[in-house]
Design a protein around this motif. Sequence first.
Motif, PDB file in Angstrom:
ATOM      1  N   SER A  59      -5.104   7.889  -6.630  1.00 19.09           N
ATOM      2  CA  SER A  59      -3.796   9.044  -7.250  1.00 19.09           C
ATOM      3  C   SER A  59      -3.565  10.500  -7.075  1.00 19.09           C
ATOM      4  O   SER A  59      -4.833  10.404  -6.650  1.00 19.09           O
ATOM      5  CB  SER A  59      -2.779   9.036  -7.942  1.00 19.09           C
ATOM      6  N   TYR A  70      -6.345   0.663 -10.212  1.00 18.30           N
ATOM      7  CA  TYR A  70      -5.400   0.106  -9.092  1.00 18.30           C
ATOM      8  C   TYR A  70      -4.614   0.726  -8.487  1.00 18.30           C
ATOM      9  O   TYR A  70      -3.005   1.640  -9.802  1.00 18.30           O
ATOM     10  CB  TYR A  70      -5.178  -1.312  -9.577  1.00 18.30           C
ATOM     11  N   ARG A  71      -4.615   1.063  -7.629  1.00 18.39           N
ATOM     12  CA  ARG A  71      -3.401   1.670  -6.597  1.00 18.39           C
ATOM     13  C   ARG A  71      -2.583   1.064  -5.656  1.00 18.39           C
ATOM     14  O   ARG A  71      -2.017   1.204  -4.799  1.00 18.39           O
ATOM     15  CB  ARG A  71      -3.759   3.091  -5.941  1.00 18.39           C
ATOM     16  N   GLY A  72      -3.212  -0.703  -5.497  1.00 19.84           N
ATOM     17  CA  GLY A  72      -2.553  -1.142  -3.915  1.00 19.84           C
ATOM     18  C   GLY A  72      -1.243  -1.456  -4.397  1.00 19.84           C
ATOM     19  O   GLY A  72      -0.543  -1.664  -5.521  1.00 19.84           O
ATOM     20  N   ASN A  73      -0.229  -2.134  -3.154  1.00 18.29           N
ATOM     21  CA  ASN A  73       1.047  -3.027  -3.421  1.00 18.29           C
ATOM     22  C   ASN A  73       0.977  -4.057  -3.981  1.00 18.29           C
ATOM     23  O   ASN A  73       1.986  -4.738  -3.312  1.00 18.29           O
ATOM     24  CB  ASN A  73       1.558  -2.496  -2.047  1.00 18.29           C
ATOM     25  N   THR A  74      -0.472  -4.804  -3.713  1.00 15.86           N
ATOM     26  CA  THR A  74      -0.012  -6.475  -3.401  1.00 15.86           C
ATOM     27  C   THR A  74      -0.034  -6.466  -4.968  1.00 15.86           C
ATOM     28  O   THR A  74       0.467  -8.023  -5.498  1.00 15.86           O
ATOM     29  CB  THR A  74      -1.797  -7.249  -3.433  1.00 15.86           C
ATOM     30  N   VAL A 119       1.873  -5.512  -7.766  1.00 14.86           N
ATOM     31  CA  VAL A 119       2.493  -4.398  -8.781  1.00 14.86           C
ATOM     32  C   VAL A 119       2.342  -4.109 -10.190  1.00 14.86           C
ATOM     33  O   VAL A 119       1.847  -2.683 -10.980  1.00 14.86           O
ATOM     34  CB  VAL A 119       3.829  -4.634  -8.398  1.00 14.86           C
ATOM     35  N   GLN A 126      -0.307  -1.600 -11.214  1.00 15.77           N
ATOM     36  CA  GLN A 126      -0.824  -0.190 -10.971  1.00 15.77           C
ATOM     37  C   GLN A 126      -0.720   0.920 -12.106  1.00 15.77           C
ATOM     38  O   GLN A 126       0.163   0.227 -12.725  1.00 15.77           O
ATOM     39  CB  GLN A 126       0.560   0.036  -9.879  1.00 15.77           C
ATOM     40  N   ASP A 158      -6.537   0.015   2.203  1.00 17.09           N
ATOM     41  CA  ASP A 158      -4.751  -0.119   1.161  1.00 17.09           C
ATOM     42  C   ASP A 158      -5.049  -0.193   0.396  1.00 17.09           C
ATOM     43  O   ASP A 158      -3.991  -0.477  -0.956  1.00 17.09           O
ATOM     44  CB  ASP A 158      -4.417  -1.373   1.741  1.00 17.09           C
ATOM     45  N   ASP A 162      -6.080  -1.943  -1.813  1.00 16.40           N
ATOM     46  CA  ASP A 162      -6.293  -2.838  -2.278  1.00 16.40           C
ATOM     47  C   ASP A 162      -7.721  -3.263  -2.842  1.00 16.40           C
ATOM     48  O   ASP A 162      -8.382  -2.799  -2.818  1.00 16.40           O
ATOM     49  CB  ASP A 162      -6.431  -4.456  -1.509  1.00 16.40           C
TER      50      ASP A 162
END
Length: 749
Positions: free
Chosen positions: A356, A437-441, A443, A446, A521, A523
């Motif tokens: 982040s 966790y900052r991935g988009n898989t 949500v 996050q 990415d 993940d």
Amino acid sequence: MTKVTLVIASLLIIALIAGVGAQQAGLSNASSTNESSNQTTQSTPGNVTDLTNAGDSLAATFQNNESLTNLAPIPSFTADIGLELIGENFTAPMMVTSPDDGTGRLFVVDQIGVAKIVDVNGTELPEPFLDLRDNLVKLDPTYDERGLLSIAFHPNYRNNGKVYAFYSAPLRPEAPEGWSCTNHISEFQVDPDNPNTVNMSSEKVLMYIDKPYENHNGGVLAFGPADGYLYISVGDGGKANDVGNGHTPGIGNAQDLTKIYGKILRIDVDSTATGVTIVQQNQTENQTGGASANRTENPPEPTWTTSAGSLYGIPPDNPFAENQPEILDSYAYKTVPQEIYAYGFRNPAYMAFDASDGNALYVAMAGQNLFESVLIVLNGGNYGWNIREGTHCFDPNAPTAPGESCNSTGLLGEPLIGPIFEGGHDLGIVIVGGDVYRGNTVVGLQGRYIFGYWSDSRTVGNGTLLAATPPAGWAEGALPPTAAGLTPEDNAMWQAQIVNATAQNSDTLGMFLRGFGEDADLDMYVLTSDVGGPDASTSTGKVWKIVPPTIVNPALGAGALEVTPTVEAENQTENQTGTTPVGGGMGAGAKPLSSLSSSDPAENIMEVLALTETGIPFEETPAFGNFTLFTGLLRSTGVAATLEGPGPYTVFAPTDDAFERMDPDIREPILNGSRDSKDIVLYHIVNGSSTLADLKNVSTLRTLQGENLTINATGTVVRVENATIAIPDIMTDNGVIQGIDTVLIPADT
């Protein structure tokens, strides 16, 4: 770096030096009888803020000789995930990483010495990207903390092809004789003709760090996303308690600012500029000067070689780059390495930057006998070891229970910074750090720190996944640039809960949890194996991608995991795991050593006693090196031959400390083979295999010497005559060893 940052760092150093007098008044460093004298009346000198988080409602607790985790699930957060198999047939995967080069490749680091590529199509390339197997020290296949521990890609890897590795090489000739290994921090160049292979001849060793013991290497390399500097985690030297060979007497390595051990280092690999001129810490010059109460008369030469000014530079805002703190008499040497970024670490085995905007640095630190920690690490911070273990006081002379009191500040008056998560050993043996966790898989994950525990057994994989949620209103971007500006609100503890992998329908993985990783990415990935050690003959290591819980991967094998009770969220101040705490019912708060042996151990009593002297799995336990005198007596009296037979036997083995506490006029004749020596040894042995639980149900036992022993159990404490069982249940294939704190003397001797 901005001028403001430099000013803040300078103010921190001034504050540290100003606090020396107040701290030394409350902390005696001269102790000839104890390994450490940090157990003093708890105090916070002057206006120093208490940052330890001691007594926080989310801190772990110590009850009935057990360390217990205060899980506090978030009612609105359902901690369910799926795990998708990405790669397999590794031995001991340590980390997954991916350079920002647009290729989508995953690089899997295996402890046995190789880094392999899984391409964007999920295919593992046949040839290793990096192969250091011929460069490594010989690893113990059953358990070892050495090996290839991490790699890090240069932020400009796309253009310069530079990659860095932390690995354990054989002991170099300049190192002290009998030490374990020499860790290398090395730079490599990718092969210009093959982007999937490192040019092995390109190696430049930036640092050599000699290690007295195999454990506590640290071992993580990571580039700061904001500053581009290389961060290096280094353990305290190993063994246990920050004492022993190679450890600074009285204060340990982690609190000794003149040593590189127990620190997070930070260097600039794109420059050779350094701050003030300081004698380089290497093998060429003794820098101790005169001796003091704690400084040995002839200390060893510095056991590391660094290359500041030639192969790398020192960031100007490193806390000791341009200003040296006062050198205390308790320190081993006379200069502070400029590479130090933060200190007070036992084994910072896991380290990662949040992706982040705040780019906070998270370190998971393996604890001693009781408490595991997750820390947010800031420039110049002191993270407490070995004054504290987690939020609790620590006494290296009695490590199986929290110390009665201790300071909340370090040797220079600086605040000790406590963990944002503290866990007990009810969840497992040791923490395994991850990342935010900052991935988009997935949500729902996050902003939460994803981590876990390796296993609750050394022989059967049973790792646990966890997620920690920051306090409401907490903002990573609001953290100060240095530890000097940290507040209790910045360092508030997070709420943790167990993460369920839905395919298992269980709270545990049924495998050893070895590490985590992140791709380009953002993940996240989970690394597991079915074998606890780096046994190159095995290939059970796997890489899993964290995916939504609706995705079920058949490779997980439903029903392969033991189902444990679900965690409830009603009471957030008590232990809520719903599991049986590891080590329950053990005397003196000791760590369970039965976990070191399988259900069908392969060694007899004498072989196991020998292993407590040199066996790597014992280095983390109170048994390590603690039965030398009694083992010698068994051999000199000929009783060893009996204990090599079928048995079964229970041996009440006095520790070396038990012998040291005896009157010398009684002890020396026994050790030197008096006519009573054999009778005294036989008085410590009974027929049958009696565990701690068994001993609670008997009142007397007949010894091989012929007299009886009186057994008395009160709660979790079991006494044998006037001795207490302090190191219980070391299982062997022909019985059990119970470590006791007093030598037993028969009435007729």
